[in-house]
Write a protein that holds these residues in place. Structure first.
Motif, PDB file in Angstrom:
ATOM      1  N   ARG A 364       0.793  -1.235   0.000  1.00 50.41           N
ATOM      2  CA  ARG A 364       0.000   0.000   0.000  1.00 50.41           C
ATOM      3  C   ARG A 364       0.825   1.285   0.000  1.00 50.41           C
ATOM      4  N   PRO A 365       1.977   1.344   0.671  1.00 50.93           N
ATOM      5  CA  PRO A 365       2.744   2.595   0.572  1.00 50.93           C
ATOM      6  C   PRO A 365       3.314   2.851  -0.820  1.00 50.93           C
ATOM      7  N   PHE A 366       3.401   1.814  -1.664  1.00 52.13           N
ATOM      8  CA  PHE A 366       3.999   1.988  -2.981  1.00 52.13           C
ATOM      9  C   PHE A 366       3.028   2.716  -3.902  1.00 52.13           C
ATOM     10  N   ARG A 367       3.596   3.420  -4.860  1.00 51.77           N
ATOM     11  CA  ARG A 367       2.770   4.150  -5.819  1.00 51.77           C
ATOM     12  C   ARG A 367       3.517   4.243  -7.147  1.00 51.77           C
ATOM     13  N   TYR A 368       2.781   4.650  -8.172  1.00 50.50           N
ATOM     14  CA  TYR A 368       3.301   4.856  -9.513  1.00 50.50           C
ATOM     15  C   TYR A 368       3.696   3.530 -10.178  1.00 50.50           C
ATOM     16  N   PRO A 369       2.741   2.838 -10.791  1.00 53.32           N
ATOM     17  CA  PRO A 369       3.014   1.535 -11.410  1.00 53.32           C
ATOM     18  C   PRO A 369       4.119   1.559 -12.462  1.00 53.32           C
ATOM     19  N   GLU A 370       4.322   2.705 -13.113  1.00 54.97           N
ATOM     20  CA  GLU A 370       5.338   2.769 -14.159  1.00 54.97           C
ATOM     21  C   GLU A 370       6.741   2.535 -13.613  1.00 54.97           C
ATOM     22  N   LYS A 371       6.911   2.631 -12.290  1.00 58.87           N
ATOM     23  CA  LYS A 371       8.213   2.346 -11.700  1.00 58.87           C
ATOM     24  C   LYS A 371       8.598   0.873 -11.859  1.00 58.87           C
ATOM     25  N   LEU A 372       7.636   0.017 -12.186  1.00 57.55           N
ATOM     26  CA  LEU A 372       7.922  -1.405 -12.361  1.00 57.55           C
ATOM     27  C   LEU A 372       8.397  -1.742 -13.762  1.00 57.55           C
ATOM     28  N   VAL A 373       8.416  -0.769 -14.657  1.00 59.99           N
ATOM     29  CA  VAL A 373       8.828  -1.031 -16.047  1.00 59.99           C
ATOM     30  C   VAL A 373      10.228  -1.617 -16.148  1.00 59.99           C
ATOM     31  N   PRO A 374      11.215  -1.223 -15.316  1.00 54.76           N
ATOM     32  CA  PRO A 374      12.536  -1.847 -15.472  1.00 54.76           C
ATOM     33  C   PRO A 374      12.535  -3.354 -15.232  1.00 54.76           C
ATOM     34  N   LEU A 375      11.601  -3.847 -14.438  1.00 55.89           N
ATOM     35  CA  LEU A 375      11.510  -5.295 -14.259  1.00 55.89           C
ATOM     36  C   LEU A 375      11.050  -5.960 -15.555  1.00 55.89           C
ATOM     37  N   VAL A 376      10.116  -5.321 -16.243  1.00 53.11           N
ATOM     38  CA  VAL A 376       9.675  -5.815 -17.544  1.00 53.11           C
ATOM     39  C   VAL A 376      10.823  -5.732 -18.551  1.00 53.11           C
ATOM     40  N   SER A 377      11.558  -4.627 -18.519  1.00 53.51           N
ATOM     41  CA  SER A 377      12.680  -4.454 -19.444  1.00 53.51           C
ATOM     42  C   SER A 377      13.758  -5.495 -19.195  1.00 53.51           C
ATOM     43  N   LEU A 378      14.081  -5.729 -17.933  1.00 51.94           N
ATOM     44  CA  LEU A 378      15.099  -6.739 -17.617  1.00 51.94           C
ATOM     45  C   LEU A 378      14.627  -8.126 -18.018  1.00 51.94           C
ATOM     46  N   GLY A 379      13.350  -8.407 -17.808  1.00 49.57           N
ATOM     47  CA  GLY A 379      12.819  -9.713 -18.208  1.00 49.57           C
ATOM     48  C   GLY A 379      12.939  -9.943 -19.699  1.00 49.57           C
TER      49      GLY A 379
END
Length: 792
Positions: A364-379
């Motif tokens: 819940r404290p996390f925000r801004y889903p676009e911050k997860l894009v590097p995980l997609v990029s690394l994958g």
């Protein structure tokens, strides 16, 4: 050394030289000019926080309290300050802009090397590993994150941390545990709490999917031990952040706020087409109008990053590898994990992020889903490396690369022809969603679609053609790496922003005026009401240089820290919830409440001042006509520290009703949440207060009270503060909802206020014990066997 070993060493160093060359060429503009990175949060919070940390450490002080944001908040308790990251030490010996430039440029070889080592651990050929490293290091997210350094540092550290974790999982041992734990701790020290959590989750996934990690019981035990070691080593950052989370509301306070900066589904095309929404030559990013009409970011006028491009060759190899390995269960598990991460990135476009928000408490404290894009990029980079091994290795499935290349190329070529000939995309997709799109914007987007689609088609055709060079593996590998690097260079290189370093060292005119109006050494707080908007175009300056100059001149948070000014605005997530509560009415905050809480100056757009002027009391105003800004000096600003008559209320809600009512209490009255009745003070002057020299964490105040009163300190009320009167501990009372007060009896007294970040001492003790314990244990394991071997 044998000839074979010498040849292997030369080969390894050859690949290192190639990687360094590609890095240098990609950032030639940064290496060859004196400009420094200044986009986005690099200017808004990275430079101010680094400047503050360095100034305090050079004075042999630890920065516990940050006075420059939201009336003050904990410095180490805010994750994104990265208080313990080792690259901070550069700021002690280098100028601010240069130290940041070195820090950011170092991230890219770190990302490349970490990705290279990670995929090499799965026996990917060196050329394929370099291809994967290039894909991740120069992907759109990392390049554009030069405008958000804390997340760039975390993302660039991630592949190396996973590689160290993989080595430990395959062959557990104390030295490998120490190194892997240090890798995870470095993610936390970078300042990205979500990256640290996701890295631990990925360690579990790697342990489950890696075929060489041993029996399941050993995998589970090694995972648990590694996560524990990483948490203990990162305790100096984790425990203060946990204390702050428990005491306030950092991060998102609702699902809607958490899902701001979601990756819009339209931008999925960027993964292989390229940044077709960006203006590479003007704004060096996605323009404000395009963001608001096509890819809204939850109320912001900008995208989190302006490109998520990964390169067509990487997409072709990743898809081809998946096709060739479609019968393997690990392929499906990998695809499912990657799809889950992508669904989380899409935020409010799908319900997946909402499920995580509601079902996983620590999310819940996390925000801004676009911050997860590097995980997609690394994958995808890892998948491309594995696709190289599966399809381009000896006896590989070359046909899969040819087939996928053609499958990608044909629709891209069709899109380029359709848009170039009849503006098919513009008329059938864009105009229905943006009916009044300006002609130049329409033409610019149409040209971008044609160019990116045509380039994608050519790249995909080239991949298919190169895959057929079976008898020439070395030239084929070199050409594919060059093709991928060239695709990323063409699309992403124009999007990183450099500005003159002089902007960081030249105070704007408003700052000079404030300094002239305030006695030397006296702290002064300013507010800024400037909203996100396009800056005026200034002769001789680029769009972004004009934007940065406007933000600095408007005293926007937290840039005023560069000039030693405090900000009433909040930008960092650790701001007190009490301060937020007083800002529900923007107009009331800037006209009445900000000056009551010790704010002396307000910077605003000149166009907005016309609406503010009738409701505020101004001592003086100064206009900056070129930038369209006005500086207001409040006539009714209260001192930073003063004696007041207490008006007791029962609780916070009652205090908020009183402060947010149509009529404020008299200036010499403080609304105090009393735990016991306080003596009433007579009307009239209550006496002077002298502030002795000190630090932000230690205030010494000499009071001469003519009657019992409360000493009001117009700084945020936060856990961690304690107060004494003449050496005796006294409670700190909430005053005017958001600030601190101490009851003082009549007469002369010395009041001291001390601050210590909650959880910091415990974090330092636990962290120091973990670091020293693991290092000593590693030395012991190396020393004891030698003694045993030396014994007769």
């Amino acid at each position: 050394m044998s000839d074979q070993e010498r040849g292997a060493a030369v080969g390894r160093w050859g690949w290192v030289a190639v990687a360094a060359l590609l890095w240098g060429l990609f950032f030639f503009r940064a290496f060859s000019t004196s400009g420094v990175f200044m986009g986005g949060d690099t200017l808004r919070d990275f430079y101010p926080m680094r400047h503050y940390w360095a100034s305090r450490v050079l004075a042999f002080e630890f920065p516990d309290w940050l006075p420059y944001d939201g009336l003050g908040q904990s410095f180490p308790g805010i994750f994104i300050t990265g208080t313990f990251h080792p690259m901070l030490w550069l700021h002690l010996v280098l100028p601010l802009g240069l130290a940041a430039k070195v820090t950011l440029l170092t991230c890219f070889p770190l990302a490349l090397g970490g990705t290279y080592a990670l995929v090499r651990a799965w026996e990917v050929p060196r050329a394929g590993a370099l291809f994967a490293g290039v894909t991740f290091a120069f992907c759109g997210y990392l390049v554009c994150s030069t405008g958000n350094p804390k997340y760039l540092q975390a993302a660039s550290t991630l592949p190396g941390a996973l590689w160290l974790a993989l080595r430990f999982l395959r062959q557990p041992g104390l030295p490998r545990l120490t190194l892997a734990g240090m890798g995870l701790a470095l993610l936390a020290f970078a300042g990205d709490a979500q990256a640290f959590v996701m890295a631990n989750a990925l360690v579990v996934c790697v342990a489950a999917l890696d075929p060489h990690a041993g029996p399941w019981r050993r995998r589970a035990g090694a995972c648990a031990l590694l996560i524990l070691a990483g948490g203990l080593l990162a305790a100096p950052q984790l425990l203060p952040a946990a204390a702050l989370t428990a005491a306030s509301e950092p991060g998102a306070r609702s699902l809607g706020e958490a899902q701001r900066f979601s990756l819009h589904p339209l931008r999925l095309w960027e993964l292989f087409l390229g940044p077709f929404l960006a203006d590479a030559e003007g704004t060096q990013g996605i323009p404000y109008a395009v963001v608001t009409h096509l890819v809204p970011s939850g109320g912001f006028g900008r995208a989190w990053v302006d490109s998520v491009y990964l390169g067509v060759p990487a997409c072709v190899l990743a898809l081809a590898g998946g096709v060739a390995s479609v019968r393997r269960w690990r392929t499906w598990a990998f695809v499912a994990l990657w799809a889950l991460l992508l669904a989380l990135c899409l935020g409010d476009a799908l319900p997946v992020y909402g499920w995580a928000y509601h079902l996983v408490p620590f999310w819940r404290p996390f925000r801004y889903p676009e911050k997860l894009v590097p995980l997609v990029s690394l994958g995808l980079a890892v998948a491309a490396g594995l696709g190289w091994k599966r399809c381009l290795g000896e006896g590989g499935a070359v046909r899969a690369v040819v087939g996928v290349g053609l499958l990608v190329a044909l629709p891209c070529a069709g899109l380029a022809l359709a848009e170039g000939g009849r503006q098919w995309w513009s008329e059938h997709w864009l105009r229905p969603r943006w009916p009044d799109v300006p002609g130049p914007v329409l033409q610019g987007l149409s040209d971008n679609v044609v160019a990116t689609a045509a380039t994608a088609a050519l790249l995909a055709f080239a991949c298919a053609a190169l895959a057929l060079l079976r008898e020439r593996p070395v030239p084929r590998g070199a050409l594919l790496v060059a093709l991928q690097w060239g695709a990323l260079m063409r699309a992403n290189e124009p999007l990183y922003q450099l500005s003159p370093a002089e902007l960081l060292s030249t105070p704007p005119p408003f700052v000079e005026h404030i300094r002239a109006a305030v006695p030397p050494g006296e702290r002064v707080r300013v507010a800024s009401s400037l909203r996100e908007t396009a800056p005026p175009r200034l002769p001789g300056l680029s769009y972004n240089d004009s934007l940065h100059l406007t933000l600095l001149s408007a005293l926007a948070p937290d840039m005023v820290a560069l000039w030693g000014l405090d900000s009433a605005n909040e930008y960092l997530p650790g701001v007190s919830s009490r301060v937020r509560q007083l800002k529900v009415d923007r107009m009331q905050w800037f006209t009445r409440l900000a000056p009551r809480l010790g704010t002396r100056f307000l910077a605003c757009a000149t166009s907005e001042y016309a609406a503010l002027a009738p409701r505020l009391s101004a001592r003086s105003t100064i206009a900056e006509p070129v930038l369209g800004l006005t500086l207001v000096e409040y006539a009714d600003s209260m001192p930073r520290v003063y004696l007041a008559r207490p008006e007791c209320v029962a609780d916070r809600d009652a205090a908020a009703r009183r402060m947010l009512s149509a009529t404020l209490p008299p200036p010499d009255v403080a609304i105090v949440e009393c735990t016991a009745p306080l003596p009433a003070a007579p009307e009239g002057p209550l006496g002077p207060v002298r502030v002795a020299p000190g630090t932000p964490e230690h205030l010494t105040l000499e009071v001469e009270a003519r009657a019992p009163a409360v000493l009001v300190v117009n700084d945020a009320l936060q856990p961690g503060w304690r107060a004494t009167v003449d050496g005796q501990d006294v409670p700190i009372l909430p005053a005017n909802v958001a600030v601190r007060a101490v009851a003082v009896p009549a007469g002369r007294h010395v009041v001291e206020l001390h601050y210590r970040t909650p959880g910091l001492t415990a974090g330092l003790v636990v962290g120091a014990a973990a670091w020293l314990g693991l290092l000593l244990a590693c030395l012991g394991t190396r020393f004891v066997p030698r003694r045993r071997q030396a014994a007769p």
